[in-house]
Design a protein around this motif. Structure first.
Motif, PDB file in Angstrom:
ATOM      1  N   ASP A  60      44.914  76.432   7.933  1.00 59.72           N
ATOM      2  CA  ASP A  60      44.969  75.401   6.909  1.00 59.72           C
ATOM      3  C   ASP A  60      44.146  75.839   5.697  1.00 59.72           C
TER       4      ASP A  60
ATOM      5  N   THR B 148      43.530  74.401   2.974  1.00 63.06           N
ATOM      6  CA  THR B 148      42.667  73.404   2.347  1.00 63.06           C
ATOM      7  C   THR B 148      41.280  73.398   2.969  1.00 63.06           C
ATOM      8  N   LEU B 149      41.138  73.943   4.193  1.00 64.02           N
ATOM      9  CA  LEU B 149      39.790  74.032   4.767  1.00 64.02           C
ATOM     10  C   LEU B 149      38.912  74.918   3.896  1.00 64.02           C
ATOM     11  N   GLU B 150      39.486  75.994   3.385  1.00 62.53           N
ATOM     12  CA  GLU B 150      38.716  76.889   2.520  1.00 62.53           C
ATOM     13  C   GLU B 150      38.447  76.232   1.163  1.00 62.53           C
TER      14      GLU B 150
ATOM     15  N   ALA C 130      38.105  73.122   0.775  1.00 59.15           N
ATOM     16  CA  ALA C 130      37.075  72.125   1.052  1.00 59.15           C
ATOM     17  C   ALA C 130      35.697  72.780   1.101  1.00 59.15           C
TER      18      ALA C 130
ATOM     19  N   THR D  50      32.286  80.957   2.738  1.00 57.02           N
ATOM     20  CA  THR D  50      33.516  80.318   3.204  1.00 57.02           C
ATOM     21  C   THR D  50      34.202  81.175   4.260  1.00 57.02           C
TER      22      THR D  50
ATOM     23  N   VAL E 214      33.998  79.389   7.737  1.00 56.06           N
ATOM     24  CA  VAL E 214      35.210  78.585   7.906  1.00 56.06           C
ATOM     25  C   VAL E 214      36.411  79.434   8.330  1.00 56.06           C
ATOM     26  N   THR E 215      36.693  80.514   7.571  1.00 55.38           N
ATOM     27  CA  THR E 215      37.908  81.275   7.856  1.00 55.38           C
ATOM     28  C   THR E 215      37.836  81.982   9.206  1.00 55.38           C
TER      29      THR E 215
ATOM     30  N   GLN F 259      38.109  79.896  12.362  1.00 56.71           N
ATOM     31  CA  GLN F 259      39.477  79.424  12.564  1.00 56.71           C
ATOM     32  C   GLN F 259      40.362  80.519  13.150  1.00 56.71           C
TER      33      GLN F 259
ATOM     34  N   ALA G 129      40.959  67.661   5.619  1.00 54.45           N
ATOM     35  CA  ALA G 129      40.361  69.005   5.628  1.00 54.45           C
ATOM     36  C   ALA G 129      38.996  69.028   6.294  1.00 54.45           C
TER      37      ALA G 129
ATOM     38  N   PHE H 104      36.449  70.349   9.115  1.00 52.41           N
ATOM     39  CA  PHE H 104      36.382  71.623   9.833  1.00 52.41           C
ATOM     40  C   PHE H 104      36.511  71.341  11.329  1.00 52.41           C
TER      41      PHE H 104
ATOM     42  N   ASN I 121      29.973  68.684  10.026  1.00 56.54           N
ATOM     43  CA  ASN I 121      30.896  68.597   8.903  1.00 56.54           C
ATOM     44  C   ASN I 121      30.198  67.982   7.691  1.00 56.54           C
TER      45      ASN I 121
END
Lengths: 259, 380, 259, 380
Positions: A157, A159-161, A163, A174, A178-179, A182, B88, B90, B98
């Motif tokens: 997703d 949009t997680l990045e 965000a 990020t 996050v990436t 995932q 969005a 996490f 979060n």
């Protein structure tokens, strides 16, 4: 279809499975039979397994196989992750071509890959041995790991990045926070698929191995050349069990990554 | 005074390939305002939001937050936060982590006890005390929505950008969250910029609404202005004023309109109806004109009843939708025209209207809302 | 990451591709060089290609390879379709086990599969030859075709079948007029993937082939045993080009099936 | 007369594992009726539809279509057709061939010129003349929806089953399709059974509506009955009557109620409000009681204004949503209670209500709708 159809289909399905797996079953059964050259069941024995475990050549070959498979998994998964990231994230000329090229080694005969690697190593005067096997394995594993990780990336997703950056994380933070988390299930799946890919390879290894660098499949092959002994059956049975376990773990991680 | 506005866009444009998403847009939003960008999908509203948040860079123009030009700043250096449409959150982090994500970044240097305090405060703000240890997938859609809100608000941005945040919620929850969002905005006193395609949502919460179309504003004003006096056919249609007529001015100042303000004019529609409208100043005889009438303004009575309206016609009921408090009647005026009327269900019940009935319908001159002559040329 | 990163990443990515594809390129280059045993560039020639096209053994081997690959594709795709249908549509005890079992042959060494098949054919006294190669290829292709078709089935909209029956079509009519047309892209993709899978196989074929039933990879191997001649390079180059075309067609159909 | 009903369910039950989807349900639908099954997701409404269509087999009970038992018949031998939620058009066939699919099956033996005639007629019915040669993916959602309708109607079923057919359409199109569906039903005169979770949709089109919950009916009646006098808390809540109170009867026949029918009772709510309600026959003093009040019935005036209502209270405005014609006020009554009121926006504008204002609110005894004591025990 009428009421009889499901039964008919499952009988057909059973026959297909028998056709696929009976030979493997026969191998397993024969590994427990004492006769050396016969192909008929003549009682139960574990002697071939004991012989396998006591065979120094097999032990050495197993060590070499692991010495190649483990670094292959680590290095090709790492390179695959970076390659997947680059291919997926950045738009550049010919990106589709690059991505399509990953499928090429997967449908090319191992024989041709083996020959070309042998030719290449010879032409740059690299001595054949564990290093050339390792380089070869890494080179044919990268397309696999890259494709598996790209598949996972496509389900990511984005949009997680967005965000994460919106909340104040720069690009590196990020990626790390996050990436990569995932992507983890995909990376693990790639690693678990690469291991048997490297461990099992025979043809390519055959071409790029030197004297004294026999992996397990090469050792099995040389044992066969001396005649099919039930020791090979026992070793084969052991080799069947190992990937089974890996498949089960791999499927588990892939399921998790889907859900 | 240096600070003049909370958010300002100056002649901002953004293209994707051949598509112009935002077209030379200028806008000033005051501090503490609840401002909505309303429009159909593809009108550029989300792109405008992302340009303010820094997730997109404009091709031309400038973005100002709190009086400072931030056009070239990346999102992580802007004093704005976004609540995303799909939340969005996490998935690998707990609710607590979060919300703490932004606070714990090195660039902010918030001490851990302070982080804990702020997170607890944010959870309280959105009524999710005790949910901190859960994962996003253990929460309902409405709860996830509130976590996303808390995660953005905990950073105390100058401006909060909300991208259709209620789109995935069911109707009842959406209503409750509308009230909740207003409450929270009053409590934290931050500028809210709200993107939606739902006119009810935009109207119910906003101080001002901008109706967007093709990357620019079609009309900008208070909810009441936009609902009651849409300026263009597009806005009238989008706001649900389904009765829109085209015609020509045939007389000025004609007819005695009840309660009408400004100059009255008489219009002949393309299908031959003669209609009296107020607010006709500036229109000249013979000029083409379009007007809209809200269904609520169209009254329906049995033919034999005596009643007064500036515009009255004989008509036939061709459709009827019971909507609870109100009933919507679809009424045919001659061969080509049909008009929607919304009446109280109690009135419908009293008269027992049914499809096929011949009735008398009408509305006053002041209920005709004249639209701008060129619906595309209006710029705010 | 800073502005330099994308460039850094694409340089790294380029290096990875060079590492993977340079050996193949070297093979192609050498196939055009006249020197017999040298590994240096000494001018351009097509003589090795002419030799390949005039070689009767290679022609025979190609014929045998096609005689095996084509029926393998047809039979294993047909069986794979039915198996996939059975596994996907009917609930029965151990279905998950059956489906999981399909992955086993894909991560097992070809060598063990080859040995087990050889052992099996010997034990049921089947003469080694084209028939045994064909049976072996079908047996290791079925898991692949089944998995590809199951993947497509999972994207199938079941309400289309509900709709067909609701409109008056019985189960057979629904299968022929609605289910199979939907499944077609998956069936084609399976067939196109199976072809190189069968055509390229060396190890398994090596074990189950008899005298006079050499496929192209076996023929190449025996040519190599007589020394690496540039004719092998030319043949290898030709073999690289063939699957490339198939990959392009296959990707096209798979893309279509996604969209 | 053999034929007594178009569709009949007799004590039908259906389980999936441990979940009871449909629970001993009985139902009779008349020929030509537009009947809606309304309820939240998981209430069993779609399963009921699939049981009628034959896509599911009941565990117990019987399904009758046109007076004949069809319980054991497969879907392709039943005289019913379904319009699916996702349309379920065959992507590999043209629109024409989609519509002709059922006609061309061997079991129907329709000659090819007749097929062509019927397909053309069906395309005309749904206003899609000229679209026959296209593929489903070349059509918009609304157009696909109409093709699905045409494909089902071309077979002239005894009953048409519609599974949330408008769920994927946007609001404006949905409204237009509601009118269109009524028109088509009148034209073809087939029994329609319509499944939806949208109360507006069910109310606006149906002759009768059944509100479903946990596999059975919570209430069955005309749209007006269900909207105005919901019988249980669940129905009241689902139909948007968001003001629901629990209390106890403290006096019988007390208070002078204006326009009240039946016996009036006085109720003390859990939070101590004293409320007069009409229709109190059969309630005894001291009995627990629940009642609902529609937001439209709750009037709001400034405190200093003189006005009459059976139930009047002092209150504070805590929230306000502008909805166009109407404005919704959230009003606090003491600490624990809050109540929603919907007033005309013109009234709101006149008084200039704003959050924090102290106001006077009230409603009449007849606006209290008493709910059944056990909300789960009602069966139709």
């Amino acid at each position: 279809m009428n009421k009889a159809s499901p039964r008919l289909l499952s009988i057909g399905c059973g026959a297909v499975y028998l056709f696929m797996y009976l030979p493997l079953l026969v191998l397993v059964v024969y590994s427990f039979t004492p006769t050396e050259y016969g192909v008929a069941w003549e009682g139960f024995t574990l002697k071939w397994y004991i012989a396998v475990f006591n065979n120094k050549y097999i032990q050495d070959a197993l060590k070499i196989s692991l010495m190649i498979a483990i670094p292959t998994v680590i290095i090709s998964t790492a390179i695959g992750t970076i390659t997947a990231f680059t291919l997926y994230r950045y738009k550049f000329l010919g990106r589709a071509l690059y991505q399509g090229a990953l499928y090429v080694p997967l449908v090319m005969p191992d024989l041709v890959i083996g020959i070309s690697l042998l030719l290449f190593y010879t032409s740059i005067s690299l001595d054949l041995g564990i290093l050339t096997i390792l380089l070869a394995h890494i080179s044919f594993s990268i397309p696999l790991t890259t494709l598996v990780i790209i598949a996972r990336m496509q389900r990511l997703d984005r949009t997680l990045e967005d965000a994460a950056m919106d909340l104040g994380a720069d690009e590196w933070t990020t990626m790390w926070k996050v990436t990569l988390p995932q992507l983890m299930p995909g990376i693990l799946a790639a690693a678990l698929l690469t291991f048997p890919w490297s461990f099992n390879d025979f043809v390519i290894t055959f071409f790029v191995s030197g004297v004294g660098s026999s992996t397990l499949p090469l050792r099995v092959y040389s044992m066969i050349r001396l005649g099919v002994s039930p020791m090979v059956n026992a070793l084969g049975t052991l080799i069947i069990v190992a990937p089974l376990i890996i498949v089960i773990i791999g499927t588990y991680f892939d399921r998790r990554s889907v859900s | 005074m240096k600070r003049i506005s909370s958010v300002e866009l100056v002649r901002v444009s953004k293209r994707y390939g051949d598509v112009v998403a935002v077209d030379n847009l200028s806008l000033t939003i005051a501090e503490g305002e609840f401002f909505s960008l309303l429009g159909p999908s593809g009108c550029g509203k989300t792109t405008t939001l992302r340009l303010i948040g820094g997730l997109e860079q404009p091709d031309a123009g400038d973005v100002l937050i709190d009086g400072e030009v931030v056009t070239d700043l990346p999102p992580y250096e802007r004093n704005s936060n976004i609540v995303f449409q799909n939340y969005a959150l996490f998935p690998h982090l707990t609710i607590e982590n979060n919300i703490a994500f932004g606070l714990r970044l090195k660039s902010r240097r918030v001490a851990e006890p302070e982080v804990a305090r702020l997170v607890a405060e944010a959870l309280e703000l959105v009524h999710l005390e005790g949910y901190g240890a859960r994962r996003p997938n253990q929460l309902s859609g409405g709860q996830q929505q509130r976590v996303a809100l808390a995660r953005a608000l905990v950073l105390r941005p100058k401006v909060l950008l909300l991208d259709e945040p209620l789109g995935a919620l069911d109707r009842k929850l959406r209503k409750a969250m509308q009230i909740e969002l207003r409450r929270i905005q009053h409590e934290v006193n931050i500028t809210f910029i709200y993107v939606t395609h739902d006119q009810d949502e935009a109207m119910s919460m906003s101080d001002r609404v901008a109706v967007m179309r093709n990357g620019n504003f079609e009309q900008l004003g208070t909810p009441r202005e936009i609902f009651q006096t849409p300026r263009t056919r597009f806005v009238a249609d989008f706001m649900g004023a389904s009765n829109i007529f085209s015609g020509r001015v045939v007389a000025l100042g004609a007819g005695a309109a009840r309660g009408a303000s400004g100059r009255t004019i008489q219009i002949e529609t393309e299908s031959g109806l003669r209609v009296i409208s107020s607010d006709g100043q500036g229109r000249s005889a013979g000029a083409a004109v379009e007007f809209s009438i809200r269904p609520e303004a169209v009254q329906v009575f049995p033919r034999d009843r005596d009643w007064i309206a500036d515009n009255k016609f004989e008509a036939t009921i061709v459709g009827k939708l019971y909507l609870g408090d109100v009933t919507e009647l679809e009424v045919a005026l001659g061969d080509d025209n049909s008009i929607s009327s919304r009446i109280q269900s109690s009135i419908d019940q009293k008269f027992g209207f049914k499809e096929g009935d011949r009735v008398s319908i009408g509305w006053n001159a002041e209920d005709c809302n004249l639209l701008s002559s060129g619906s595309d040329t209006t710029r705010c």
